[in-house]
Structure formats: C-alpha cells, structure tokens
Design a protein around this motif. Structure first.
Motif, short mmCIF file in Angstrom:
data_model
loop_
_atom_site.label_atom_id
_atom_site.label_comp_id
_atom_site.label_asym_id
_atom_site.label_seq_id
_atom_site.Cartn_x
_atom_site.Cartn_y
_atom_site.Cartn_z
N VAL A 30 55.61 27.81 75.30
CA VAL A 30 55.79 26.43 74.84
C VAL A 30 54.49 26.03 74.17
N PHE B 132 59.12 28.08 71.96
CA PHE B 132 59.35 26.68 71.65
C PHE B 132 58.07 26.12 71.04
N ASP C 243 56.43 22.33 69.18
CA ASP C 243 56.67 20.94 68.81
C ASP C 243 56.50 20.82 67.30
N ALA D 4 59.66 17.45 69.32
CA ALA D 4 59.61 16.82 70.65
C ALA D 4 58.87 15.50 70.63
N ILE E 196 61.06 19.03 75.87
CA ILE E 196 61.05 20.50 75.76
C ILE E 196 61.61 21.13 77.03
N GLY F 143 66.36 16.44 75.25
CA GLY F 143 66.12 17.86 74.96
C GLY F 143 67.41 18.64 75.02
#
Ligand SMILES: Cc1ncc(C[n+]2csc(CCOP(=O)(O)OP(=O)(O)O)c2C)c(N)n1
Ligand code: SF4
Length: 483
Positions: free
Chosen positions: A373, A394, A396, A416, A433, A473
């Motif tokens: 992430v 993942f 942002d 996000a 997320i 999310g």
C-alpha cells in the motif's frame, strides 16, 4: 591433542558468511581485543557440553554487536542494554534452550542497568557474560560506568573524577547483593592462567543453567587496546595493574551446591485460553463456534499476505497496519505488526510491516512484499521493486503522480485522498484503502472490520466516518473492478 587445541570450535561457523566484504575468516575485532578470546571460550564450552543446537546467543550493541557472524547457534541481536529483557522472554518461551547473554559495560552497566538488575533479581534462568573493558569501545572510547577514577577517555579527557562522574560501578558485587542469583564470579581475559580461570567460570555458569539452578553471571575484565590507547601486550598487564585493584577477581556468590534443580519450582504460566479471556479476544474468528484460523475461503494468491504499508507521517500509515493486524487477530489469524517510525515526526516517511497467517509467524519482518500500500510517491518508488511477482499493489492515485513500473503485479490505483476528502476527512484515506483491500481479497468480511473498528479507533465520534471510508473503498472496487 594438537587437534583439540588448534581446531576451531564447531560452535563457530566454519566461514563467516554473514560478515560483509571479502574476509570471511577473521573476526572484526581489533588486534589484542578480549572479545575474540572470550568468544572462543564460550564456543568451546557450547561444543563440549553438546548444547549447540539448543543454545540461543543474545548479543548486545557494542563491539560485539556482530557476534552472530561467528556463533553457529541461535542468535538474537537486541537493542542497546536490553539483552537480559529479551533473554527473559526467550528463556520463558523456550525453557529447554540455553540462553547466553553477552554484554559490554556500556551496554549492561549504563543504558541497560535496569534490565540486568531486574533479570538477576527475578532469578531468570539465563547466563550472562559481562565484558568489562572499562570503556565504550564501539563508539570511540567514551567513559563507561566502569571507567576507573583518573582514566582518560574521550569524554573525560582530564581523567574521570569522583566529583564529576562518581565511582566505578562494581556490577558483580552489586548483583551479588541480590537474593536470587546463584553464581557470580569475576575473572580476567589476560594471561594463560587467567584465561583458564575464565574458561572454568564460563563452564560453571553454563552448567548452572543446564542444571536449572537459576541466574548465573561472569564478569570478565577484558582488554580494549584501541580504547585504552596502549599496545595489546601492555593492555593485558594493565588489567591486573589498574583494573584488578578496583574490580577484585574471584567468586562473589555461589549457591549452586546448596540448590536443587529448579529451586523455585516451575513458573506459573497462564494457559492459552486464559490469556484469550484476559485480553478479551474471542478465540476463533469471533463469528461463532465454527471459527477457523485457516484461509481456505481466500483465493490462494491472497493467502498469508506479507503487507507493507508506506506513506508520509500523518497519513495514518501505522494505524492502517494496526487496523489490519487487529482485525486479522480477532478473525482468528496469527498476526504481526512491526512499525518503522523513521523520521515521520518531522514530516518524513513511515512504513509498517503486517503479516496475517494461518500458521504461527516466525518473523514479523516483511522483506518480500505480497501486498504493497503506497500512500505517496516516495513509498511507491522505494518499495515497488520488493513486490513478489503476482503481488498486489495499491497506491493513492490522488497523490502519486507517476505510474508504477511493475507489469507483473496486480495494480490497483485508488484516489483514496480524493474519496476521503469527499467524505469530509482527508485522513480517512487509509480506511478507504483498507475497504478496497478487504473487498478484493476477502481476507475477512467487511462487516468484521466494521465491528472491530472501536478496538483501534478510540475516539467514538470518529467511528461513523471510518465506517463510511471502509464502505467507500468497497464501493470503489465494486464499481471499478467488478463491473
Ligand atoms: C540507544 C542507543 N544509545 C547509544 C548508542 C551508541 N552506542 C553504541 S555501542 C555503545 C557503547 C558500547 O560500549 P560497551 O557496551 O562497553 O561495548 P564495547 O564496544 O566496549 O565492547 C553506545 C553508547 C546506541 N547504539 N543506541
Ligand atoms: S574497540 Fe576495543 S572492544 Fe572494540 S574491538 Fe577494538 S579493542 Fe575490542
């Protein structure tokens, strides 16, 4: 006979592969340093006593920080001064192991005074070898609590004075005043005669542990020619001329003969079930009797995730890690969470390692990442390369203005921060997320995460917002990826 004298102990690695650089044969210690000699005596004892496969060597911060390059035993290297505390946990978790703690005087008698005092006072069944060279060797020769009055160090350039720095600490005598320790001796790593006495003391101390007698401790006056600024030969003599009058050699406590094995009986350990109750953690997945810690319901590629969450300090990176670990734990998985604070207090980056597994976790460190992430661009650039092929990435996409370079992983860009802003709180981006991650992997139901929120969000007024963020999310993934 020659073989016995000259062959390197099998409790040392044959080749020091962990040592960086080309030299895999010699140690990193200075010529004439006592550490190497004491290592040798310990390694020979481990070999002779046949305890190599159950010995766990706990090394300190100091010149001997790299003891794990050399000892072919279990090894744990701990934070400065904390070896007796770490060893306590190790010995209690593995009572049949032989736990050897090795510490210098800066480590044990300065920053770690509390740890050694309390471990000795509790009578932990460990053996501590205390290398007293009256100086901080590793950091360039600063004064230690054991530095002699008048001794010049880089922090006492005119010599230690009682008025300014107090008297040298006599650790062997100090610990001998406690009830619990069973054996304490001070020896010297100087000439052959004293090395022999040191060898005997090391054996006796380890034997006391093997026999379950309790806490054993050997203080070894040891040369540091580099820190003392004298030759290796002279430093051997200096031990007896200067150190010995202040730190007399000999046994200061010996109750080994008078004690039976395990003199205080077995420790009282709470049963596992009791622990779950005390911590108010439902055993199983918190969803009822059929609870299982297995991940059979999760697609194979998402099982036992090795998660790294990274971003700026203040983005809730560590909190997202806690949330995942907490939900996983309460679902019945084995979990770990390891924060890496870095300088995020000053607006730098922060990251944490999270693991969830159906089997017990050996190490909390996530070096190879299966789920990354990345909440900002530096995190993406730094950790993308550590993703395993087929991993999950993942990021942002509100904040990261570059495309990932990996083409062999599943990439999920999520705006996000923008979605969290729409909910009225930028900082809820982490929960957006999390909702997306849960929806894609089905690691546990979103409902479970929502029910667990009050565990890791203490401010109850913030819970509705975070529930919304989780659901946002989920919605994002359902709309964008499961059309
Ligand atoms: C928390 C923390 N504080 C300070 C240090 C710096 N430091 C590293 S080793 C050391 C002292 C080591 O001296 P000693 O324990 O006597 O071991 P030697 O190097 O002499 O073998 C210090 C102060 C550190 N690494 N971590
Ligand atoms: S500085 Fe001193 S203790 Fe450290 S390796 Fe050199 S001689 Fe040994």
């Amino acid at each position: 006979m020659a073989k016995e004298v000259f062959e390197k102990s099998s409790s040392f690695y044959g080749s020091y592969e962990r040592r960086p650089g080309a030299d895999k044969v010699t140690t990193h210690y200075c010529p004439g340093c006592g550490h190497g000699n004491v290592h040798k005596l310990i390694a020979e004892t481990i070999e002779d006593m046949g305890i190599q496969d159950r010995t766990i060597f706990v090394s300190p911060v100091g010149c001997s920080v790299f003891a794990y390059y050399y000892f072919a035993t279990g090894n744990v290297q701990v934070a400065h001064g904390r070896a007796p505390a770490a060893a306590t946990g190790i010995k209690r978790a593995h009572p049949d192991s032989i736990v050897i703690v090795y510490q210098g005087d800066g480590d044990l008698a300065a920053i770690g005074t509390a740890e050694i005092l309390h471990a000795a006072n509790r009578g932990e069944g460990i053996t501590v070898f205390f290398i007293n060279n009256a100086i901080y060797g590793m950091t360039g020769g600063q004064m230690a609590p054991t530095t002699l009055v008048g001794q010049k160090t880089t922090t006492t350039p005119r010599g230690r004075t009682v008025e300014n720095e107090g008297h040298p600490l006599r650790i062997a005598e100090l610990l001998s005043g406690l009830e619990a320790p069973v054996y304490i001796e001070r020896t010297a790593a100087s000439d052959a005669k004293h090395m022999n006495k040191t060898r005997k003391a090391i054996r006796k101390a380890i034997q006391a542990q093997i026999d379950g007698k309790g806490f054993s401790f050997v203080e070894i006056l040891s040369p540091c020619p580099t820190g003392w600024g004298i030759s290796p030969v002279k430093s051997r003599g200096w031990i007896h001329e200067a150190l010995e009058p202040i730190f007399p050699l000999g046994v200061t406590k010996d109750r080994i003969q008078e004690l039976p094995a395990h003199p205080r009986g077995k420790r009282i350990e709470p049963a596992n079930d009791e622990l779950w109750d005390i911590l108010e953690i439902p055993s199983g997945n918190g969803q009822g009797e059929q609870a299982s810690t297995k991940m059979d319901h999760v697609a194979a590629k998402y099982r036992d995730p090795l998660i790294k969450v990274a971003g700026f300090g203040g983005q809730g990176v560590l909190m997202l890690g806690v949330a995942l670990a907490d939900c996983g734990m309460r679902y019945g998985y084995n979990v770990s969470w390891l924060p890496s604070y870095g300088p995020e207090m000053r607006g730098g980056t922060a990251n944490c390692h999270v693991r969830m597994a159906s089997e017990p976790i050996g190490s909390p460190i996530v070096a190879e990442i299966s789920v990354l992430v990345a909440m900002n661009r530096p995190s993406l650039e730094k950790f993308e390369k550590d993703l395993i092929p087929g991993g999950l990435l993942f990021y942002d996409s509100t904040l990261v203005d570059v495309e990932p370079t990996r083409t062999d992983v599943q990439v999920i860009p999520i705006p996000a921060t923008k979605l969290a802003d729409e909910l009225g709180q930028t900082r809820a981006a982490n929960m957006v997320i999390m909702g997306a991650y849960i929806t894609i992997t089905k690691i546990f139901p979103l409902e479970h995460a929502i029910n667990t929120l009050p565990d890791f969000i203490k401010k109850s007024s913030m819970i509705p917002l975070n529930v919304e963020a989780l659901k946002r999310g989920e919605k994002f993934i359902l709309e964008e990826y499961k059309k």
